[in-house]
Structures are given as structure tokens and as C-alpha cells.
Design a protein around this motif. Structure first.
Motif, PDB file in Angstrom:
ATOM      1  N   HIS A  27     -49.792   7.589  20.878  1.00  0.00           N
ATOM      2  CA  HIS A  27     -49.608   7.427  22.224  1.00  0.00           C
ATOM      3  C   HIS A  27     -49.471   6.060  22.833  1.00  0.00           C
ATOM      4  N   ILE A  28     -48.792   5.738  23.684  1.00  0.00           N
ATOM      5  CA  ILE A  28     -49.196   4.307  24.466  1.00  0.00           C
ATOM      6  C   ILE A  28     -50.500   4.529  25.355  1.00  0.00           C
ATOM      7  N   ALA A  29     -51.156   3.682  25.907  1.00  0.00           N
ATOM      8  CA  ALA A  29     -52.415   3.772  26.673  1.00  0.00           C
ATOM      9  C   ALA A  29     -52.179   4.552  27.727  1.00  0.00           C
ATOM     10  N   GLN A  30     -51.015   4.279  28.523  1.00  0.00           N
ATOM     11  CA  GLN A  30     -50.640   5.029  29.706  1.00  0.00           C
ATOM     12  C   GLN A  30     -50.180   6.498  29.654  1.00  0.00           C
ATOM     13  N   CYS A  31     -50.121   7.077  28.372  1.00  0.00           N
ATOM     14  CA  CYS A  31     -49.579   8.374  28.198  1.00  0.00           C
ATOM     15  C   CYS A  31     -50.256   9.530  28.652  1.00  0.00           C
ATOM     16  N   PRO A  32     -50.032  10.237  29.667  1.00  0.00           N
ATOM     17  CA  PRO A  32     -50.870  11.461  30.278  1.00  0.00           C
ATOM     18  C   PRO A  32     -51.543  12.368  29.178  1.00  0.00           C
ATOM     19  N   HIS A  33     -50.766  12.324  27.845  1.00  0.00           N
ATOM     20  CA  HIS A  33     -51.775  13.184  27.180  1.00  0.00           C
ATOM     21  C   HIS A  33     -53.020  12.669  26.633  1.00  0.00           C
ATOM     22  N   ILE A  34     -53.262  11.535  26.783  1.00  0.00           N
ATOM     23  CA  ILE A  34     -54.603  11.053  26.381  1.00  0.00           C
ATOM     24  C   ILE A  34     -55.486  10.312  27.476  1.00  0.00           C
ATOM     25  N   VAL A  35     -54.912  10.398  28.840  1.00  0.00           N
ATOM     26  CA  VAL A  35     -55.813   9.784  29.699  1.00  0.00           C
ATOM     27  C   VAL A  35     -57.104  10.586  29.844  1.00  0.00           C
ATOM     28  N   PRO A  46     -46.321  10.493  13.967  1.00  0.00           N
ATOM     29  CA  PRO A  46     -45.182  10.454  14.784  1.00  0.00           C
ATOM     30  C   PRO A  46     -45.819   9.840  16.012  1.00  0.00           C
ATOM     31  N   ILE A  47     -44.834   9.236  16.934  1.00  0.00           N
ATOM     32  CA  ILE A  47     -44.950   9.074  18.166  1.00  0.00           C
ATOM     33  C   ILE A  47     -44.545  10.193  19.186  1.00  0.00           C
ATOM     34  N   CYS A  48     -45.425  10.646  20.278  1.00  0.00           N
ATOM     35  CA  CYS A  48     -45.005  11.423  21.275  1.00  0.00           C
ATOM     36  C   CYS A  48     -43.971  11.122  21.895  1.00  0.00           C
ATOM     37  N   GLU A  49     -42.964  12.097  22.405  1.00  0.00           N
ATOM     38  CA  GLU A  49     -41.820  11.892  22.972  1.00  0.00           C
ATOM     39  C   GLU A  49     -41.972  10.982  24.196  1.00  0.00           C
ATOM     40  N   MET A  50     -42.975  11.256  25.141  1.00  0.00           N
ATOM     41  CA  MET A  50     -42.978  10.457  26.418  1.00  0.00           C
ATOM     42  C   MET A  50     -43.384   8.972  26.136  1.00  0.00           C
ATOM     43  N   GLN A  52     -42.798   7.643  23.255  1.00  0.00           N
ATOM     44  CA  GLN A  52     -41.440   6.918  22.613  1.00  0.00           C
ATOM     45  C   GLN A  52     -40.516   6.454  23.724  1.00  0.00           C
ATOM     46  N   ALA A  53     -40.183   7.154  24.521  1.00  0.00           N
ATOM     47  CA  ALA A  53     -39.263   7.195  25.782  1.00  0.00           C
ATOM     48  C   ALA A  53     -39.699   5.631  26.512  1.00  0.00           C
ATOM     49  N   GLU A  54     -41.099   5.477  26.815  1.00  0.00           N
ATOM     50  CA  GLU A  54     -41.381   4.386  27.528  1.00  0.00           C
ATOM     51  C   GLU A  54     -41.264   3.145  26.810  1.00  0.00           C
ATOM     52  N   LEU A  55     -41.456   3.329  25.331  1.00  0.00           N
ATOM     53  CA  LEU A  55     -41.332   2.125  24.321  1.00  0.00           C
ATOM     54  C   LEU A  55     -39.933   1.735  24.331  1.00  0.00           C
ATOM     55  N   ALA A  56     -39.136   2.738  24.518  1.00  0.00           N
ATOM     56  CA  ALA A  56     -37.419   2.530  24.275  1.00  0.00           C
ATOM     57  C   ALA A  56     -36.947   2.052  25.568  1.00  0.00           C
ATOM     58  N   GLY A  57     -37.788   1.891  26.601  1.00  0.00           N
ATOM     59  CA  GLY A  57     -37.610   1.209  27.948  1.00  0.00           C
ATOM     60  C   GLY A  57     -36.992   2.352  29.044  1.00  0.00           C
ATOM     61  N   VAL A  58     -37.148   3.615  28.600  1.00  0.00           N
ATOM     62  CA  VAL A  58     -36.695   4.538  29.624  1.00  0.00           C
ATOM     63  C   VAL A  58     -37.856   5.387  30.260  1.00  0.00           C
ATOM     64  N   GLY A  59     -38.714   4.950  30.158  1.00  0.00           N
ATOM     65  CA  GLY A  59     -40.118   5.666  30.575  1.00  0.00           C
ATOM     66  C   GLY A  59     -40.357   5.199  31.995  1.00  0.00           C
ATOM     67  N   ARG A  60     -41.725   5.082  32.416  1.00  0.00           N
ATOM     68  CA  ARG A  60     -42.216   4.620  33.629  1.00  0.00           C
ATOM     69  C   ARG A  60     -43.097   3.443  33.436  1.00  0.00           C
ATOM     70  N   GLU A  61     -43.341   2.943  34.592  1.00  0.00           N
ATOM     71  CA  GLU A  61     -44.280   1.799  34.774  1.00  0.00           C
ATOM     72  C   GLU A  61     -45.334   2.163  35.751  1.00  0.00           C
ATOM     73  N   TYR A  62     -46.619   2.226  35.456  1.00  0.00           N
ATOM     74  CA  TYR A  62     -47.539   2.900  35.948  1.00  0.00           C
ATOM     75  C   TYR A  62     -48.224   1.492  36.868  1.00  0.00           C
ATOM     76  N   PHE A  63     -48.867   1.913  37.907  1.00  0.00           N
ATOM     77  CA  PHE A  63     -49.367   0.984  38.946  1.00  0.00           C
ATOM     78  C   PHE A  63     -50.967   1.523  39.449  1.00  0.00           C
ATOM     79  N   ASP A  64     -51.784   0.496  39.605  1.00  0.00           N
ATOM     80  CA  ASP A  64     -53.060   0.918  40.288  1.00  0.00           C
ATOM     81  C   ASP A  64     -53.212   1.853  41.493  1.00  0.00           C
ATOM     82  N   ASP A  65     -52.086   1.294  42.508  1.00  0.00           N
ATOM     83  CA  ASP A  65     -52.301   2.273  43.382  1.00  0.00           C
ATOM     84  C   ASP A  65     -50.657   2.283  44.222  1.00  0.00           C
TER      85      ASP A  65
END
Length: 168
Positions: A27-35, A46-50, A52-65
Motif C-alpha cells: 500500500h502507499i502511505a495514504q491508503c486507508p487500508h493501513i492508516v 501485489p499492490i492493493c487496488e486503491m 494502484q489507482a493513486e499511483l496511476a494518477g487516478v486516485g486521491r490527493e490527501y490534505f491535512d485539513d
């Protein structure tokens, strides 16, 4: 070495992938599966689907607030105070903008609980709030004058509002 992942971890590099001690997927660091879980950097599996989507540029950008996300969305500055007031009571543990950059989402336990667009705020289970400075529309195109003149009884054409109509 293990690390505890926070929702908006900026310490870990975005390219690094992580696994829990018993997990099979990376998982990437921001993935909700590992928070909130203890993880270690991983290079196999394998990389989780969420993620992988973010690594491919179709995911989310997270913010502190939410306040940090508003300029990234391009929300009109005069509406920021109202957006923050309307969402002040919304309990959330994540703020993100999807790759489409069409809204900001406030999430709780991995699910959206409020959404902020440039013209509205939607609270799950609550009413939609139209933001000041924007006129609600029907979906696009230029505004049109809805005033119409009467239909001519001779030529069946709409007459001008001025009342001057020349038909044969």
C-alpha cells in the motif's frame, strides 16, 4: 523497521510501499487500508487496488485539513469562511480531492461524509447548501432570456417583445 501510518503522512516517500506484518498486499502511505496500523516497507507482493489507482494518477490527493484543500480545489475565496462554518460540526478523519479535482471530500472510516464543490456543500444525511456568490444553474450553457413574445396568428412565428412584427 516498522512505522505507524497517519492519515496525512508526509514523512514517508510517496513511491514507497508498505505492508502490515500479516498483510499480503502493498500500500502507499495514504491508503486507508493501513492508516493507524504498524507497517514496514515492502518490495514484493501485489499492490492493493486503491493504491494502484493513486499511483496511476487516478486516485486521491490527501490534505491535512479542509482549509488547506480549498485553494487546491480553486474554491472562490469569499466562500471559504462559509464552507468552514457549514462543515465545522462534521466529524471526519480524512480530507481528499479526487484526481478529477471536481470536489473535496471529508471522510470518516474510509467513507465520504461531506462533499464541497465550488458552488455547494453536501453533508451526508443533511441538506445541500448553495454557496453565496453562485447562482444555481440547470447544468451548463450560457444563460438565456426566458421572456418570449406571443406567437403570430398569421405566420405562427414568435413575435419580438417590442411588439413590432412584420409578416406577409
Amino acid at each position: 523497521m516498522t512505522t505507524e501510518i497517519s492519515q496525512n503522512s508526509n514523512v514517508l516517500t510517496p513511491q514507497a510501499l508498505y505492508k502490515t506484518a500479516t498483510g499480503q498486499r502493498r500500500h502507499i502511505a495514504q491508503c486507508p487500508h493501513i492508516v493507524g496500523k504498524r507497517v514496514a516497507e515492502a518490495s514484493d507482493g501485489p499492490i492493493c487496488e486503491m493504491s494502484q489507482a493513486e499511483l496511476a494518477g487516478v486516485g486521491r490527493e490527501y490534505f491535512d485539513d479542509l482549509a488547506t484543500a480549498l485553494p487546491a480545489l480553486g474554491a472562490f475565496g469569499d466562500t471559504w469562511a462559509e464552507i468552514l462554518r457549514v462543515t465545522a460540526q462534521v466529524e471526519h478523519d480524512a480530507v481528499w480531492i479526487p484526481n478529477s479535482r471536481s470536489y473535496i471530500a471529508l471522510g470518516r472510516n474510509g467513507h465520504g461524509v461531506a462533499w464541497v464543490g465550488k458552488t455547494y456543500v453536501d453533508i451526508a444525511g443533511g441538506a445541500r447548501v448553495e454557496l453565496p456568490g453562485y447562482a444555481p444553474g440547470s447544468g451548463g450553457g450560457a444563460p438565456q432570456d426566458v421572456r418570449r413574445g406571443p406567437v403570430c396568428e398569421s405566420c405562427f412565428m414568435e413575435t419580438p417583445l417590442s411588439g413590432v412584427h412584420h409578416c406577409s
